[in-house]
Design an enzyme around this catalytic site. Structure first.
Site, PDB file in Angstrom:
ATOM      1  N   VAL A  24      52.038  61.450  39.384  1.00 56.54           N
ATOM      2  CA  VAL A  24      52.474  62.850  39.462  1.00 56.54           C
ATOM      3  C   VAL A  24      51.515  63.759  38.682  1.00 56.54           C
ATOM      4  O   VAL A  24      51.123  64.829  39.166  1.00 56.54           O
ATOM      5  CB  VAL A  24      53.911  63.017  38.927  1.00 56.54           C
ATOM      6  CG1 VAL A  24      54.399  64.438  39.153  1.00 56.54           C
ATOM      7  CG2 VAL A  24      54.858  62.026  39.605  1.00 56.54           C
ATOM      8  N   GLU A 139      63.302  69.827  37.125  1.00 58.54           N
ATOM      9  CA  GLU A 139      63.583  69.634  38.557  1.00 58.54           C
ATOM     10  C   GLU A 139      63.037  68.306  39.069  1.00 58.54           C
ATOM     11  O   GLU A 139      63.659  67.646  39.923  1.00 58.54           O
ATOM     12  CB  GLU A 139      62.980  70.800  39.358  1.00 58.54           C
ATOM     13  CG  GLU A 139      63.338  70.813  40.823  1.00 58.54           C
ATOM     14  CD  GLU A 139      64.828  71.046  41.079  1.00 58.54           C
ATOM     15  OE1 GLU A 139      65.509  70.065  41.401  1.00 58.54           O
ATOM     16  OE2 GLU A 139      65.299  72.191  40.964  1.00 58.54           O
ATOM     17  N   VAL A 142      65.012  64.495  39.144  1.00 60.22           N
ATOM     18  CA  VAL A 142      65.976  63.977  40.131  1.00 60.22           C
ATOM     19  C   VAL A 142      65.603  64.466  41.529  1.00 60.22           C
ATOM     20  O   VAL A 142      65.466  65.673  41.761  1.00 60.22           O
ATOM     21  CB  VAL A 142      67.424  64.456  39.829  1.00 60.22           C
ATOM     22  CG1 VAL A 142      68.409  63.778  40.777  1.00 60.22           C
ATOM     23  CG2 VAL A 142      67.807  64.194  38.387  1.00 60.22           C
ATOM     24  N   GLY A 144      62.895  64.249  43.497  1.00 63.36           N
ATOM     25  CA  GLY A 144      61.549  64.676  43.901  1.00 63.36           C
ATOM     26  C   GLY A 144      61.515  66.116  44.376  1.00 63.36           C
ATOM     27  O   GLY A 144      61.809  67.052  43.623  1.00 63.36           O
ATOM     28  N   ILE A 146      63.446  67.686  46.360  1.00 67.27           N
ATOM     29  CA  ILE A 146      64.736  68.339  46.667  1.00 67.27           C
ATOM     30  C   ILE A 146      65.160  69.240  45.492  1.00 67.27           C
ATOM     31  O   ILE A 146      65.260  68.762  44.366  1.00 67.27           O
ATOM     32  CB  ILE A 146      65.845  67.277  46.892  1.00 67.27           C
ATOM     33  CG1 ILE A 146      65.420  66.252  47.936  1.00 67.27           C
ATOM     34  CG2 ILE A 146      67.151  67.929  47.268  1.00 67.27           C
ATOM     35  CD1 ILE A 146      66.396  65.087  48.081  1.00 67.27           C
ATOM     36  N   GLY A 197      53.695  50.448  48.456  1.00 64.60           N
ATOM     37  CA  GLY A 197      53.569  51.343  47.310  1.00 64.60           C
ATOM     38  C   GLY A 197      54.824  52.152  47.037  1.00 64.60           C
ATOM     39  O   GLY A 197      54.808  53.089  46.239  1.00 64.60           O
ATOM     40  N   GLU A 200      57.643  50.033  42.429  1.00 61.22           N
ATOM     41  CA  GLU A 200      56.636  49.823  41.393  1.00 61.22           C
ATOM     42  C   GLU A 200      56.426  48.330  41.178  1.00 61.22           C
ATOM     43  O   GLU A 200      57.194  47.503  41.673  1.00 61.22           O
ATOM     44  CB  GLU A 200      57.126  50.489  40.108  1.00 61.22           C
ATOM     45  CG  GLU A 200      57.165  51.994  40.291  1.00 61.22           C
ATOM     46  CD  GLU A 200      57.896  52.704  39.184  1.00 61.22           C
ATOM     47  OE1 GLU A 200      57.787  52.259  38.039  1.00 61.22           O
ATOM     48  OE2 GLU A 200      58.564  53.702  39.483  1.00 61.22           O
ATOM     49  N   ASP A 211      67.688  53.392  37.396  1.00 60.24           N
ATOM     50  CA  ASP A 211      67.026  54.654  37.768  1.00 60.24           C
ATOM     51  C   ASP A 211      68.065  55.649  38.321  1.00 60.24           C
ATOM     52  O   ASP A 211      68.082  56.828  37.943  1.00 60.24           O
ATOM     53  CB  ASP A 211      65.943  54.353  38.820  1.00 60.24           C
ATOM     54  CG  ASP A 211      65.236  55.591  39.323  1.00 60.24           C
ATOM     55  OD1 ASP A 211      64.289  56.049  38.656  1.00 60.24           O
ATOM     56  OD2 ASP A 211      65.630  56.114  40.389  1.00 60.24           O
ATOM     57  N   LYS A 215      69.509  59.370  36.827  1.00 62.68           N
ATOM     58  CA  LYS A 215      69.533  60.595  37.633  1.00 62.68           C
ATOM     59  C   LYS A 215      70.968  61.132  37.751  1.00 62.68           C
ATOM     60  O   LYS A 215      71.202  62.338  37.688  1.00 62.68           O
ATOM     61  CB  LYS A 215      68.937  60.315  39.014  1.00 62.68           C
ATOM     62  CG  LYS A 215      67.430  60.038  38.946  1.00 62.68           C
ATOM     63  CD  LYS A 215      66.916  59.480  40.263  1.00 62.68           C
ATOM     64  CE  LYS A 215      65.420  59.225  40.227  1.00 62.68           C
ATOM     65  NZ  LYS A 215      64.951  58.483  41.404  1.00 62.68           N
TER      66      LYS A 215
HETATM   67  P1  NAP Z   1      52.480  56.916  35.988  1.00 64.27           P
HETATM   68  O1  NAP Z   1      51.753  56.903  37.278  1.00 64.27           O
HETATM   69  O2  NAP Z   1      52.811  55.630  35.326  1.00 64.27           O
HETATM   70  O3  NAP Z   1      51.637  57.815  34.972  1.00 64.27           O
HETATM   71  C1  NAP Z   1      51.939  57.929  33.615  1.00 64.27           C
HETATM   72  C2  NAP Z   1      50.820  58.696  32.923  1.00 64.27           C
HETATM   73  O4  NAP Z   1      51.160  58.882  31.558  1.00 64.27           O
HETATM   74  C3  NAP Z   1      49.470  57.964  32.936  1.00 64.27           C
HETATM   75  O5  NAP Z   1      48.410  58.885  33.065  1.00 64.27           O
HETATM   76  C4  NAP Z   1      49.419  57.302  31.552  1.00 64.27           C
HETATM   77  O6  NAP Z   1      48.100  57.153  31.068  1.00 64.27           O
HETATM   78  C5  NAP Z   1      50.159  58.327  30.719  1.00 64.27           C
HETATM   79  N1  NAP Z   1      50.847  57.737  29.580  1.00 64.27           N
HETATM   80  C6  NAP Z   1      51.909  56.878  29.625  1.00 64.27           C
HETATM   81  N2  NAP Z   1      52.284  56.560  28.359  1.00 64.27           N
HETATM   82  C7  NAP Z   1      51.447  57.213  27.540  1.00 64.27           C
HETATM   83  C8  NAP Z   1      51.322  57.286  26.122  1.00 64.27           C
HETATM   84  N3  NAP Z   1      52.110  56.598  25.313  1.00 64.27           N
HETATM   85  N4  NAP Z   1      50.336  58.060  25.608  1.00 64.27           N
HETATM   86  C9  NAP Z   1      49.507  58.744  26.429  1.00 64.27           C
HETATM   87  N5  NAP Z   1      49.573  58.719  27.771  1.00 64.27           N
HETATM   88  C10 NAP Z   1      50.541  57.967  28.313  1.00 64.27           C
HETATM   89  O7  NAP Z   1      53.857  57.724  36.122  1.00 64.27           O
HETATM   90  P2  NAP Z   1      54.291  58.725  37.279  1.00 64.27           P
HETATM   91  O8  NAP Z   1      54.740  57.941  38.452  1.00 64.27           O
HETATM   92  O9  NAP Z   1      53.251  59.778  37.443  1.00 64.27           O
HETATM   93  O10 NAP Z   1      55.619  59.352  36.639  1.00 64.27           O
HETATM   94  C11 NAP Z   1      55.560  60.338  35.615  1.00 64.27           C
HETATM   95  C12 NAP Z   1      56.963  60.883  35.359  1.00 64.27           C
HETATM   96  O11 NAP Z   1      57.437  61.486  36.552  1.00 64.27           O
HETATM   97  C13 NAP Z   1      57.991  59.812  34.996  1.00 64.27           C
HETATM   98  O12 NAP Z   1      58.926  60.374  34.102  1.00 64.27           O
HETATM   99  C14 NAP Z   1      58.652  59.484  36.311  1.00 64.27           C
HETATM  100  O13 NAP Z   1      59.964  58.978  36.177  1.00 64.27           O
HETATM  101  C15 NAP Z   1      58.666  60.869  36.948  1.00 64.27           C
HETATM  102  N6  NAP Z   1      58.758  60.827  38.397  1.00 64.27           N
HETATM  103  C16 NAP Z   1      57.873  60.102  39.126  1.00 64.27           C
HETATM  104  C17 NAP Z   1      57.985  60.083  40.507  1.00 64.27           C
HETATM  105  C18 NAP Z   1      57.023  59.307  41.344  1.00 64.27           C
HETATM  106  O14 NAP Z   1      57.156  59.333  42.568  1.00 64.27           O
HETATM  107  N7  NAP Z   1      56.034  58.639  40.779  1.00 64.27           N
HETATM  108  C19 NAP Z   1      59.011  60.793  41.127  1.00 64.27           C
HETATM  109  C20 NAP Z   1      59.904  61.546  40.352  1.00 64.27           C
HETATM  110  C21 NAP Z   1      59.767  61.556  38.980  1.00 64.27           C
HETATM  111  P3  NAP Z   1      46.981  56.233  31.822  1.00 64.27           P
HETATM  112  O15 NAP Z   1      46.634  57.012  33.071  1.00 64.27           O
HETATM  113  O16 NAP Z   1      45.875  56.164  30.872  1.00 64.27           O
HETATM  114  O17 NAP Z   1      47.664  54.937  32.108  1.00 64.27           O
HETATM  115  N1  HSE Z   2      61.511  54.920  41.548  1.00 64.94           N
HETATM  116  C1  HSE Z   2      62.121  56.099  42.047  1.00 64.94           C
HETATM  117  C2  HSE Z   2      62.703  55.872  43.435  1.00 64.94           C
HETATM  118  C3  HSE Z   2      61.137  57.236  42.176  1.00 64.94           C
HETATM  119  O1  HSE Z   2      62.451  54.832  44.054  1.00 64.94           O
HETATM  120  O2  HSE Z   2      63.426  56.734  43.894  1.00 64.94           O
HETATM  121  C4  HSE Z   2      61.052  58.136  41.000  1.00 64.94           C
HETATM  122  O3  HSE Z   2      62.252  58.727  40.648  1.00 64.94           O
END
Ligand code: NAP
Ligand code: HSE
Length: 440
Positions: A24, A139, A142, A144, A146, A197, A200, A211, A215
């Protein structure tokens, strides 16, 4: 060092600090770098990224993002004097919670996608933001893309939400859809989700329901105006479902979905739970398939409302983060409307699952011999559980076993648990394969 004294208007730009540049964070960093003029038009001042915190400095990053902004030192972002808005996209609690608290304590506004932090600490953080005159927006935590938080904070504030039912985990909804449509086993559907993908590398929080619990805690807090601890939310994952549960569900006129449910039952007492549920196959939520999410509200004035869309992924989640960012930034330039108030009362009582009533689907493997059905019916009858339907199929002639599927009328969860304990101890019951609640 804390936030500098020059405000964004005197400075001529709004300073942004980004914590995390993963799935993100990269989407957000790229949008900030490529859509600057569009954002400025809406906000009235340019946004200037002052630093991007990551964990691993050696990882290759998007060429659209200025590499000189990337740091592994939290203080480069959190203590930068010209950061007005911190965007937290690291995930988890350990680094994110102190970072959000630190930013709010300095009077900086925060935009986060962190459901875990908001579920466990949302009420305290919102109070802190209010005390400091800062904004805390979430926002992206929970659903994405929506706009479900915005619906609760604005669109539905005049109505009383009676029931909220949601499919808020895309990974499990994708798995359940493959199991229902193609008869796939759980493990195969999970591997497929990982290959595409969607899931995770460690999908345990999706599969075991955690999860969705986080939410739901966030949604219930906003819908009912009091914090709901995730620990009090009854939770059951999807790992025990078998392909034949989906066949029986289909034959009985149902779909199986991992539902997150919150109901205001009476006098502020809440029924909040996450578990696989049978829902009538003509219900709108039954038609939400694949990685899609949906949140359905029933309220006194607005009636039924369904929000549907992509609940995860870089694009949809970036869209949610940007909408929060624009709203907070417009507040700083005087272009914003009033902020949501979030006046939360003390934590409401969550009614334990044992005190709730449901209809149930029970699938069990039994010895194929006389009197078995009668013995099962006696145990259920003694527990005051009334049978609604029975399906029996011969499964393995050589092993002498049969499969019995029973649906019940509404019964108390504690009675059902007592009865299943007794059924398990009957010699003729070889296994209770599934117990699934029916959501009516
Ligand atoms: P991600 O791909 O795992 O990215 C996490 C990022 O944070 C990476 O750049 C990581 O660094 C950095 N990071 C993690 N721990 C750290 C620390 N202790 N110190 C410094 N940097 C740190 O996660 P994401 O999927 O983007 O998700 C981010 C947030 O959005 C989460 O809260 C997740 O629940 C939420 N979210 C994600 C999605 C989704 O579809 N992915 C949807 C809704 C909400 P590195 O790059 O160096 O590893
Ligand atoms: N892992 C979550 C899902 C995405 O499958 O809906 C981020 O909230």
């Amino acid at each position: 060092m804390s936030k500098g004294s020059a405000g964004p208007i005197e400075r001529g730009y709004i300073g942004v600090g980004l914590l995390g540049m993963g799935v993100v964070g990269t989407g957000v960093a790229e949008a900030l770098s490529t859509q600057g003029s569009l954002l400025e038009e809406s906000i009235g001042l340019p946004l200037k990224v002052q630093g991007i915190l990551v964990r691993d400095a050696g990882r290759s990053r998007s060429s659209l993002v200025d590499a000189s902004l990337i740091t592994t030192e939290a203080k480069d972002v959190l203590e930068h004097p010209d950061v007005d808005i911190v965007i937290e996209l690291m995930g988890g609690e350990d680094a994110a919670l102190p970072a959000i608290r630190g930013a709010l304590a300095d009077g900086r506004s925060v935009v986060t996608g962190n459901k875990e932090v908001m579920a466990k600490h949302g009420a305290g953080l919102l109070a802190m933001a209010r005390a400091k005159g800062a904004s805390l927006k979430f926002e992206a935590a929970v659903g994405g893309a929506i706009p479900v938080i915005s619906a609760l904070e604005r669109g539905l504030t005049g109505a009383r939400v009676q029931t909220l039912r949601a499919i808020i985990n895309g990974t499990t909804n994708y798995i359940l859809t493959r199991m229902a449509v193609e008869g796939m086993a759980f493990e195969d559907a999970l591997s497929d989700a990982q290959e595409r993908g969607y899931a995770e590398a460690d999908p345990s929080n999706d599969v075991n329901g955690t999860d969705a619990v986080y939410k739901l805690a966030v949604l219930a807090m906003l819908a009912y105006g009091s914090p709901v601890s995730p620990e009090l939310i009854y939770c059951e994952g999807i790992g025990n479902l078998a392909p034949r549960d989906f066949r029986y569900a289909h034959d009985l006129g149902y779909a199986i979905k991992l539902l997150a449910i919150a109901k205001d039952i009476d006098d502020g007492e809440l029924d909040v739970r996450v578990h696989p549920a049978f829902i009538a196959s003509d219900a709108q939520l039954a038609k939400v398939d694949g990685v899609y999410n949906a949140v359905q509200f029933d309220s006194d004035l607005a009636g039924e409302l369904l929000l549907y869309g992509r609940g995860a992924g870089s694009g949809p989640t970036t869209s949610a983060v940007l909408s929060d960012l624009i709203e907070v930034a417009r507040g700083l330039t005087g272009r914003g409307g009033p902020r949501p108030r979030h006046t939360l009362s003390a934590a409401g009582r969550v009614r334990p699952i044992d005190e709730l009533d449901f209809r149930y689907y029970l699938r069990m493997t039994v010895a194929d011999q006389p009197g078995v059905l009668a013995a099962i019916a006696r145990v259920l009858g003694d527990a005051s559980i009334s049978i609604a339907s029975v399906i029996q199929q011969e499964v393995d002639e050589t092993a002498g076993s049969a499969e019995i599927v029973i649906t019940t009328h509404r019964s108390r969860e504690s009675a059902l648990r007592g009865a299943t304990g007794k059924l398990t101890s009957l010699d003729v019951v070889r296994e209770i394969g599934s117990i699934i609640r029916v959501e009516e």
